[in-house]
Design an enzyme around this catalytic site. Structure first.
Site, short mmCIF file in Angstrom:
data_model
loop_
_atom_site.label_atom_id
_atom_site.label_comp_id
_atom_site.label_asym_id
_atom_site.label_seq_id
_atom_site.Cartn_x
_atom_site.Cartn_y
_atom_site.Cartn_z
N VAL A 59 0.82 -1.23 0.00
CA VAL A 59 0.00 0.00 0.00
C VAL A 59 0.85 1.27 0.00
O VAL A 59 0.33 2.36 -0.24
CB VAL A 59 -1.01 0.05 1.19
CG1 VAL A 59 -2.09 -1.00 1.03
CG2 VAL A 59 -0.30 -0.05 2.53
N ASN A 85 -7.64 -0.52 5.47
CA ASN A 85 -7.45 -1.35 6.66
C ASN A 85 -6.01 -1.82 6.84
O ASN A 85 -5.60 -2.16 7.94
CB ASN A 85 -8.41 -2.54 6.58
CG ASN A 85 -8.04 -3.65 7.53
OD1 ASN A 85 -8.35 -3.58 8.72
ND2 ASN A 85 -7.34 -4.67 7.04
N SER A 137 -7.20 3.33 15.37
CA SER A 137 -7.03 2.49 16.56
C SER A 137 -7.30 3.36 17.78
O SER A 137 -7.07 4.58 17.74
CB SER A 137 -5.60 1.96 16.64
OG SER A 137 -5.33 1.44 17.93
N TYR A 150 3.28 3.88 15.73
CA TYR A 150 1.95 3.35 15.37
C TYR A 150 0.84 4.33 15.80
O TYR A 150 -0.05 4.67 15.02
CB TYR A 150 1.78 2.00 16.05
CG TYR A 150 0.47 1.31 15.79
CD1 TYR A 150 0.22 0.65 14.59
CD2 TYR A 150 -0.52 1.26 16.77
CE1 TYR A 150 -0.98 0.00 14.35
CE2 TYR A 150 -1.72 0.61 16.56
CZ TYR A 150 -1.96 -0.02 15.35
OH TYR A 150 -3.15 -0.67 15.13
N ALA A 151 0.93 4.81 17.05
CA ALA A 151 -0.11 5.72 17.57
C ALA A 151 -0.15 7.01 16.75
O ALA A 151 -1.23 7.52 16.43
CB ALA A 151 0.13 6.01 19.05
N SER A 153 0.72 7.36 13.64
CA SER A 153 0.14 7.08 12.31
C SER A 153 -1.38 6.96 12.43
O SER A 153 -2.12 7.41 11.55
CB SER A 153 0.73 5.80 11.71
OG SER A 153 0.25 4.64 12.37
N LYS A 154 -1.86 6.37 13.51
CA LYS A 154 -3.31 6.17 13.67
C LYS A 154 -4.01 7.48 14.04
O LYS A 154 -5.18 7.69 13.67
CB LYS A 154 -3.57 5.09 14.73
CG LYS A 154 -3.11 3.69 14.30
CD LYS A 154 -3.87 3.21 13.09
CE LYS A 154 -3.54 1.79 12.69
NZ LYS A 154 -4.31 1.34 11.52
P1 NAP Z 1 -3.23 -8.46 10.59
O1 NAP Z 1 -3.98 -9.75 10.66
O2 NAP Z 1 -1.76 -8.47 10.80
O3 NAP Z 1 -3.57 -7.79 9.17
C1 NAP Z 1 -2.85 -6.74 8.63
C2 NAP Z 1 -3.18 -6.66 7.17
O4 NAP Z 1 -2.49 -5.56 6.58
C3 NAP Z 1 -2.76 -7.91 6.41
O5 NAP Z 1 -3.71 -8.23 5.43
C4 NAP Z 1 -1.46 -7.46 5.75
O6 NAP Z 1 -1.29 -8.18 4.53
C5 NAP Z 1 -1.76 -6.01 5.46
N1 NAP Z 1 -0.55 -5.22 5.27
C6 NAP Z 1 0.42 -4.95 6.18
N2 NAP Z 1 1.39 -4.23 5.62
C7 NAP Z 1 1.02 -4.02 4.31
C8 NAP Z 1 1.60 -3.36 3.21
N3 NAP Z 1 2.77 -2.72 3.32
N4 NAP Z 1 0.95 -3.37 2.02
C9 NAP Z 1 -0.23 -4.01 1.89
N5 NAP Z 1 -0.84 -4.67 2.89
C10 NAP Z 1 -0.21 -4.66 4.10
O7 NAP Z 1 -3.77 -7.40 11.64
P2 NAP Z 1 -5.23 -6.83 11.93
O8 NAP Z 1 -5.35 -6.79 13.39
O9 NAP Z 1 -6.26 -7.51 11.13
O10 NAP Z 1 -5.06 -5.32 11.44
C11 NAP Z 1 -5.92 -4.71 10.52
C12 NAP Z 1 -6.01 -3.22 10.83
O11 NAP Z 1 -6.65 -3.03 12.10
C13 NAP Z 1 -4.66 -2.52 10.92
O12 NAP Z 1 -4.73 -1.24 10.34
C14 NAP Z 1 -4.45 -2.38 12.42
O13 NAP Z 1 -3.60 -1.32 12.75
C15 NAP Z 1 -5.88 -2.15 12.88
N6 NAP Z 1 -6.11 -2.40 14.31
C16 NAP Z 1 -5.91 -3.66 14.81
C17 NAP Z 1 -6.13 -3.86 16.18
C18 NAP Z 1 -5.93 -5.21 16.83
O14 NAP Z 1 -6.04 -5.30 18.05
N7 NAP Z 1 -5.66 -6.28 16.09
C19 NAP Z 1 -6.54 -2.79 16.99
C20 NAP Z 1 -6.74 -1.55 16.42
C21 NAP Z 1 -6.53 -1.36 15.08
P3 NAP Z 1 0.10 -8.70 3.93
O15 NAP Z 1 1.02 -8.98 5.04
O16 NAP Z 1 -0.34 -9.89 3.13
O17 NAP Z 1 0.55 -7.58 3.04
#
Ligand code: NAP
Length: 241
Positions: A59, A85, A137, A150-151, A153-154
């Site tokens: 991305v 996302n 987040s 991270y914080a 960026s969010k």
């Molecule tokens: P996850 O399972 O690690 O998923 C992250 C996703 O982002 C994966 O599909 C990954 O795909 C993709 N990604 C990462 N770097 C990328 C890049 N450079 N280019 C394209 N795709 C990329 O984690 P998740 O928890 O589902 O996170 C999804 C979102 O929710 C994130 O923005 C995260 O910050 C946010 N969030 C999560 C939580 C939590 O507790 N889990 C809390 C608040 C917010 P590839 O590795 O295949 O590229």
């Protein structure tokens, strides 16, 4: 048929969001770097009778975002919803945080959100309608030690969302941020058990979110039931903050 793009759709929350939109009858474009997982997810959607395509992309790549949006627009004819996302963490205290730990996270989380929003905006402006949903987040609101990159960026995503909502609202384009609390995905699975336990005690509902808890809210925000919500941050944290 609604055209929906979901970035970071190879796993976790993004996969749940892509499945949810497909089940609701949308044509979904799944974007991420891991081709094997994307292929599997598209197969799963097709197995449920849904329609989906995948695009491999980092991305951070502005040109690739434009290519994907152009190609998917040709296929779907409309782009009704973009869900930014894709996200990553490189948790470290400031004193140990290298320059690349900061820039990489800001580039993926914030610039990635800019790249895809910029690419769809021209189409949504022409359509005179659309919804952009940015996954922020709770730490973008509260801050968190060990997550300054991270914080930040969010938090940037929140200001970006509010600015776009004001810029694009007159053309019937809504822009909303979702701020999840603790969701059980790959991103959180490697945290030590004592850290998870400490988080759990701060959550009113005393459970972590599942990716579907977030996907349901995203689906609502994209729907006509949310047609008067724009420029807001919807916190989905089980009563954590
Ligand atoms: P996850 O399972 O690690 O998923 C992250 C996703 O982002 C994966 O599909 C990954 O795909 C993709 N990604 C990462 N770097 C990328 C890049 N450079 N280019 C394209 N795709 C990329 O984690 P998740 O928890 O589902 O996170 C999804 C979102 O929710 C994130 O923005 C995260 O910050 C946010 N969030 C999560 C939580 C939590 O507790 N889990 C809390 C608040 C917010 P590839 O590795 O295949 O590229």
């Amino acid at each position: 048929m609604k055209g929906v793009i979901v970035t970071g759709a190879s796993s976790g929350i993004g996969k749940a969001i892509a499945l949810r939109f497909a089940k609701e009858g949308a044509f979904v474009a799944l974007v991420a770097r891991s081709e094997d997982k994307l292929k599997e997810n598209v197969k799963e959607i097709e197995g449920l009778g849904g329609k989906a395509v995948y695009y491999t992309a980092d991305v951070r790549d502005f040109k690739r975002a434009e290519e994907i949006v152009k190609d998917f627009h040709q296929k779907a004819e409309r782009i009704d919803v973009l869900v930014n996302n894709a996200g990553a963490t490189r948790d470290k205290f400031l004193i140990q945080m290298k320059e690349e730990d900061f820039s990489e996270i800001v580039d993926i989380n914030l610039k990635g959100t800019f790249n895809f929003s910029r690419a769809v905006s021209r189409i949504m402006l022409r359509q005179k309608g659309g919804v952009i949903i940015n996954i922020s987040s709770v730490v973008g609101i509260t801050g968190n030690p060990g997550q300054a990159n991270y914080a930040a960026s969010k938090a940037g995503i929140i200001a970006f969302t509010k600015s776009l909502a004001k810029e694009l609202g007159s053309r019937n384009i809504r822009v909303v941020a979702v701020a999840p609390g603790f969701v059980e995905t790959k991103m959180t699975e490697s945290l030590p058990e004592d850290v998870k336990k400490a988080y759990l005690e701060t959550i009113a509902l005393r459970r972590f979110a599942s990716p579907d808890d977030i996907a349901g809210v995203v689906a609502f925000l994209a729907s006509d039931d949310a047609s008067y919500i724009s420029g807001q941050v919807i916190v989905v944290d089980g009563g954590m903050i």
